[in-house]
Scaffold this motif. Sequence first.
Motif, short mmCIF file in Angstrom:
data_model
loop_
_atom_site.label_atom_id
_atom_site.label_comp_id
_atom_site.label_asym_id
_atom_site.label_seq_id
_atom_site.Cartn_x
_atom_site.Cartn_y
_atom_site.Cartn_z
N ALA A 24 2.16 38.82 83.66
CA ALA A 24 2.95 39.63 82.73
C ALA A 24 3.13 41.05 83.29
N LYS A 25 2.01 41.73 83.61
CA LYS A 25 2.10 43.04 84.24
C LYS A 25 0.73 43.48 84.71
N MET A 42 2.74 47.87 87.92
CA MET A 42 3.23 46.91 88.91
C MET A 42 3.98 45.81 88.19
N ARG A 43 5.19 45.54 88.68
CA ARG A 43 5.99 44.44 88.14
C ARG A 43 6.75 43.79 89.29
N PRO A 44 6.90 42.47 89.25
CA PRO A 44 7.72 41.82 90.28
C PRO A 44 9.20 42.00 89.95
N ILE A 45 10.01 42.06 90.98
CA ILE A 45 11.46 42.07 90.82
C ILE A 45 12.04 41.13 91.88
N LEU A 46 13.25 40.68 91.65
CA LEU A 46 13.93 39.85 92.63
C LEU A 46 15.04 40.66 93.28
N ASP A 48 17.87 39.82 96.02
CA ASP A 48 18.50 38.72 96.77
C ASP A 48 17.59 37.50 96.82
N ASP A 49 17.05 37.12 95.67
CA ASP A 49 16.14 35.97 95.51
C ASP A 49 14.87 36.09 96.35
N GLN A 50 14.51 37.31 96.74
CA GLN A 50 13.24 37.58 97.40
C GLN A 50 12.38 38.38 96.44
N VAL A 51 11.11 37.99 96.33
CA VAL A 51 10.20 38.69 95.42
C VAL A 51 9.75 39.99 96.07
N ARG A 52 9.92 41.06 95.35
CA ARG A 52 9.41 42.37 95.75
C ARG A 52 8.56 42.89 94.59
N ILE A 53 7.65 43.76 94.91
CA ILE A 53 6.79 44.35 93.89
C ILE A 53 7.24 45.78 93.65
N SER A 54 7.57 46.06 92.40
CA SER A 54 7.94 47.40 91.99
C SER A 54 6.67 48.11 91.54
N LEU A 55 6.36 49.23 92.18
CA LEU A 55 5.26 50.08 91.76
C LEU A 55 5.87 51.34 91.17
N ILE A 56 5.60 51.57 89.90
CA ILE A 56 6.12 52.76 89.24
C ILE A 56 4.95 53.70 89.00
N ALA A 57 4.97 54.82 89.70
CA ALA A 57 3.93 55.83 89.56
C ALA A 57 4.39 56.83 88.51
N ARG A 58 3.63 56.93 87.42
CA ARG A 58 3.98 57.85 86.33
C ARG A 58 3.15 59.12 86.47
N ASP A 121 9.83 38.55 82.50
CA ASP A 121 11.13 37.91 82.65
C ASP A 121 11.40 37.51 84.09
N VAL A 122 11.01 38.35 85.03
CA VAL A 122 11.24 38.06 86.45
C VAL A 122 10.41 36.87 86.89
N VAL A 123 9.17 36.78 86.43
CA VAL A 123 8.32 35.64 86.78
C VAL A 123 8.91 34.35 86.22
#
Length: 133
Positions: A24-25, A42-46, A48-58, A121-123
């Motif tokens: 989930a997160k 940390m959240r996964p994103i797609l 071009d159909d490749q999984v990348r990890i989004s790291l959002i530093a607040r 949603d991405v998962v």
Amino acid sequence: MSFQIEFAHFWESVKESMSNYTFAKLTLAKTIGDTELKNIYMRPILVDDQVRISLIARYKTEEVESLHTLEEAFFMLSSYMNNPFLTALLFTTEHDLTFKLNKKRVGSIVEQAPTFKSASDVVLEMQEKGIVL
């Protein structure tokens, strides 16, 4: 460092939750003192159909997003443990795992009932498209 092995075990649970489509997160929280950096999400994103990890530093005044592979995300997040974060929280549909550092900087993992009923949603999109890590 004494907590690195335990954090690696925690990270195996992160990878497993991504592979099982239950992720989930993930959040790094509880900083040491009053720091500019408040959380990392940390959240996964797609891409071009490749999984990348989004790291959002607040930070106190802004948010900064960066994209990584899952392996790169591990090294990025582990570098923030103990400086400045003491806690990492993994939310899955099966359970929540909390990695904590105590005052002596010894790591432990606590399992609790799941907070989220569905994966991110991405998962779910990864599962639908048959994308495996």
